[in-house]
Design a protein around this motif. Structure first.
Motif, PDB file in Angstrom:
ATOM      1  N   PHE A   1      -3.091  -6.436 -14.332  1.00 15.26           N
ATOM      2  CA  PHE A   1      -2.348  -5.801 -13.241  1.00 15.26           C
ATOM      3  C   PHE A   1      -2.063  -6.839 -12.163  1.00 15.26           C
ATOM      4  CE2 PHE A   1      -4.901  -2.518 -15.211  1.00 15.26           C
ATOM      5  CZ  PHE A   1      -4.056  -1.422 -15.275  1.00 15.26           C
TER       6      PHE A   1
ATOM      7  N   MET B   1      -8.631  -5.371 -15.641  1.00 15.72           N
ATOM      8  CA  MET B   1      -9.650  -4.339 -15.864  1.00 15.72           C
ATOM      9  C   MET B   1     -10.102  -4.454 -17.317  1.00 15.72           C
ATOM     10  SD  MET B   1      -8.280  -0.854 -14.064  1.00 15.72           S
ATOM     11  CE  MET B   1      -7.120  -0.828 -12.695  1.00 15.72           C
TER      12      MET B   1
ATOM     13  N   LEU C   1     -19.741  -4.492 -13.807  1.00 13.62           N
ATOM     14  CA  LEU C   1     -20.076  -3.111 -13.491  1.00 13.62           C
ATOM     15  C   LEU C   1     -20.774  -2.462 -14.687  1.00 13.62           C
ATOM     16  CD1 LEU C   1     -16.476  -2.326 -12.204  1.00 13.62           C
ATOM     17  CD2 LEU C   1     -18.446  -2.743 -10.722  1.00 13.62           C
ATOM     18  N   THR C   2     -21.462  -1.371 -14.422  1.00 15.46           N
ATOM     19  CA  THR C   2     -22.125  -0.628 -15.489  1.00 15.46           C
ATOM     20  C   THR C   2     -21.472   0.736 -15.623  1.00 15.46           C
ATOM     21  OG1 THR C   2     -24.186  -1.715 -14.887  1.00 15.46           O
ATOM     22  CG2 THR C   2     -24.347   0.236 -16.291  1.00 15.46           C
TER      23      THR C   2
ATOM     24  N   GLY D   1      -2.013   0.880 -11.893  1.00 17.95           N
ATOM     25  CA  GLY D   1      -3.471   0.838 -11.951  1.00 17.95           C
ATOM     26  C   GLY D   1      -4.054   1.191 -10.599  1.00 17.95           C
ATOM     27  N   ILE D   2      -5.199   1.810 -10.619  1.00 17.50           N
ATOM     28  CA  ILE D   2      -5.927   2.092  -9.382  1.00 17.50           C
ATOM     29  C   ILE D   2      -7.382   1.706  -9.574  1.00 17.50           C
ATOM     30  CG2 ILE D   2      -6.788   3.956  -7.886  1.00 17.50           C
ATOM     31  CD1 ILE D   2      -4.113   5.362  -8.242  1.00 17.50           C
ATOM     32  N   ILE D   3      -7.926   1.010  -8.569  1.00 20.28           N
ATOM     33  CA  ILE D   3      -9.368   0.790  -8.499  1.00 20.28           C
ATOM     34  C   ILE D   3      -9.847   1.519  -7.241  1.00 20.28           C
ATOM     35  CG2 ILE D   3     -11.247  -0.883  -8.283  1.00 20.28           C
ATOM     36  CD1 ILE D   3      -9.328  -2.967  -9.574  1.00 20.28           C
TER      37      ILE D   3
ATOM     38  N   GLU E   1     -22.458  11.974  -9.924  1.00 17.59           N
ATOM     39  CA  GLU E   1     -22.143  11.610 -11.320  1.00 17.59           C
ATOM     40  C   GLU E   1     -21.851  12.858 -12.160  1.00 17.59           C
ATOM     41  OE1 GLU E   1     -25.004   8.920 -13.041  1.00 17.59           O
ATOM     42  OE2 GLU E   1     -24.897   7.543 -11.333  1.00 17.59           O
TER      43      GLU E   1
ATOM     44  N   ARG F   1     -12.201   5.912 -15.761  1.00 18.56           N
ATOM     45  CA  ARG F   1     -13.609   5.696 -16.130  1.00 18.56           C
ATOM     46  C   ARG F   1     -14.404   5.251 -14.913  1.00 18.56           C
ATOM     47  NH1 ARG F   1     -15.855   3.376 -21.871  1.00 18.56           N
ATOM     48  NH2 ARG F   1     -18.046   3.818 -21.423  1.00 18.56           N
ATOM     49  N   LEU F   2     -15.584   5.832 -14.788  1.00 20.02           N
ATOM     50  CA  LEU F   2     -16.474   5.584 -13.652  1.00 20.02           C
ATOM     51  C   LEU F   2     -17.501   4.505 -13.992  1.00 20.02           C
ATOM     52  CD1 LEU F   2     -17.487   6.524 -10.808  1.00 20.02           C
ATOM     53  CD2 LEU F   2     -19.015   8.098 -12.040  1.00 20.02           C
ATOM     54  N   PHE F   3     -17.688   3.593 -13.044  1.00 15.61           N
ATOM     55  CA  PHE F   3     -18.664   2.509 -13.192  1.00 15.61           C
ATOM     56  C   PHE F   3     -19.514   2.416 -11.926  1.00 15.61           C
ATOM     57  CE2 PHE F   3     -15.010   1.402 -15.761  1.00 15.61           C
ATOM     58  CZ  PHE F   3     -15.554   0.887 -16.927  1.00 15.61           C
ATOM     59  N   LYS F   4     -20.741   1.923 -12.109  1.00 16.33           N
ATOM     60  CA  LYS F   4     -21.596   1.592 -10.970  1.00 16.33           C
ATOM     61  C   LYS F   4     -21.449   0.112 -10.654  1.00 16.33           C
ATOM     62  CE  LYS F   4     -25.772   4.242 -10.698  1.00 16.33           C
ATOM     63  NZ  LYS F   4     -27.106   4.580 -11.250  1.00 16.33           N
ATOM     64  N   ALA F   5     -21.328  -0.210  -9.373  1.00 20.30           N
ATOM     65  CA  ALA F   5     -21.282  -1.616  -8.958  1.00 20.30           C
ATOM     66  C   ALA F   5     -22.713  -2.123  -8.780  1.00 20.30           C
ATOM     67  CB  ALA F   5     -20.499  -1.741  -7.662  1.00 20.30           C
ATOM     68  N   GLY F   6     -22.836  -3.410  -8.497  1.00 22.72           N
ATOM     69  CA  GLY F   6     -24.156  -3.992  -8.307  1.00 22.72           C
ATOM     70  C   GLY F   6     -24.855  -3.459  -7.060  1.00 22.72           C
TER      71      GLY F   6
ATOM     72  N   TYR G   1     -19.801   2.929  -6.361  1.00 21.33           N
ATOM     73  CA  TYR G   1     -19.169   3.220  -7.648  1.00 21.33           C
ATOM     74  C   TYR G   1     -17.721   2.758  -7.605  1.00 21.33           C
ATOM     75  CZ  TYR G   1     -23.114   6.355  -8.608  1.00 21.33           C
ATOM     76  OH  TYR G   1     -24.358   6.873  -8.831  1.00 21.33           O
ATOM     77  N   LYS G   2     -17.201   2.393  -8.787  1.00 22.77           N
ATOM     78  CA  LYS G   2     -15.774   2.056  -8.889  1.00 22.77           C
ATOM     79  C   LYS G   2     -15.164   2.855 -10.031  1.00 22.77           C
ATOM     80  CE  LYS G   2     -15.953  -2.195  -6.476  1.00 22.77           C
ATOM     81  NZ  LYS G   2     -15.092  -3.287  -6.005  1.00 22.77           N
TER      82      LYS G   2
ATOM     83  N   MET H   1     -11.968   2.897 -12.503  1.00 26.27           N
ATOM     84  CA  MET H   1     -10.781   2.212 -13.004  1.00 26.27           C
ATOM     85  C   MET H   1      -9.850   3.285 -13.552  1.00 26.27           C
ATOM     86  SD  MET H   1     -12.074  -1.144 -15.097  1.00 26.27           S
ATOM     87  CE  MET H   1     -13.653  -1.948 -14.802  1.00 26.27           C
ATOM     88  N   GLU H   2      -8.594   3.223 -13.117  1.00 26.35           N
ATOM     89  CA  GLU H   2      -7.618   4.254 -13.497  1.00 26.35           C
ATOM     90  C   GLU H   2      -6.309   3.599 -13.909  1.00 26.35           C
ATOM     91  OE1 GLU H   2      -7.268   7.276 -10.356  1.00 26.35           O
ATOM     92  OE2 GLU H   2      -9.146   6.534  -9.497  1.00 26.35           O
TER      93      GLU H   2
ATOM     94  N   GLU I   1      -7.324   0.884  -4.151  1.00 26.32           N
ATOM     95  CA  GLU I   1      -6.452  -0.279  -4.361  1.00 26.32           C
ATOM     96  C   GLU I   1      -5.455   0.056  -5.459  1.00 26.32           C
ATOM     97  OE1 GLU I   1      -8.359  -3.925  -5.556  1.00 26.32           O
ATOM     98  OE2 GLU I   1      -6.521  -5.070  -5.206  1.00 26.32           O
TER      99      GLU I   1
END
Lengths: 96, 96
Positions: free
Chosen positions: A44, A55, A93-94, B5-7, B21, B42-47, B52-53, B55-56, B91
């Protein structure tokens, strides 16, 4: 083990965008064709000129290693490098 | 028209992670079931703890509007809101 997400931020030098996009298209095709453990890999453009975000999602840590060690990533990554204005930023990410 | 795309970056209050969650899982299932113009969600956990992030990816701008206006996004989004520690950061990206 949870799936792993990656958001890679790449800054491309002015005038190198078309070359970068062309080589990246080959890389994305090779990832899809050769990496069973990759489930998402898409490029992107960000709002800021010259900034791109990839991504990515992998089934597990082994799949991310398979990606980084692959011939296509090494070969095509070496062609992307000269297009970049700096080192890529990699956020890992997880999946939930 | 290029895909979009979207974050989305979401900060969840301490102790609200499990509720967040759980509701998000319902939202993701509803997106997949009802939004033909969505190709990734999809959902992700950041450090960082509690961050959470999402991705779309959507086929076009109309598909992002369909998402935001959907009953499932409004209803489940209203249940996610009280879990958050602040406004989401969105974003928006353009697929290459």
């Amino acid at each position: 083990m949870s799936a792993i997400g990656i958001i890679a931020t790449l800054r491309v030098q002015p005038g190198k965008e078309a070359e970068f996009e062309s080589v990246f298209a080959d890389l994305a095709a090779a990832v899809r064709a050769n990496e069973a453990g990759n489930s998402y890999y898409r490029l992107f453009k960000a709002g800021e000129a010259g900034v791109y975000k990839v991504m990515e999602c992998y089934d597990d840590a082994a799949a991310t290693e398979t990606h980084r060690a692959s011939d296509h990533f090494r070969t095509l990554g070496a062609r992307l490098g000269p297009c970049l204005a700096g080192a890529p930023e990699i956020e890992t990410l997880t999946a939930v």
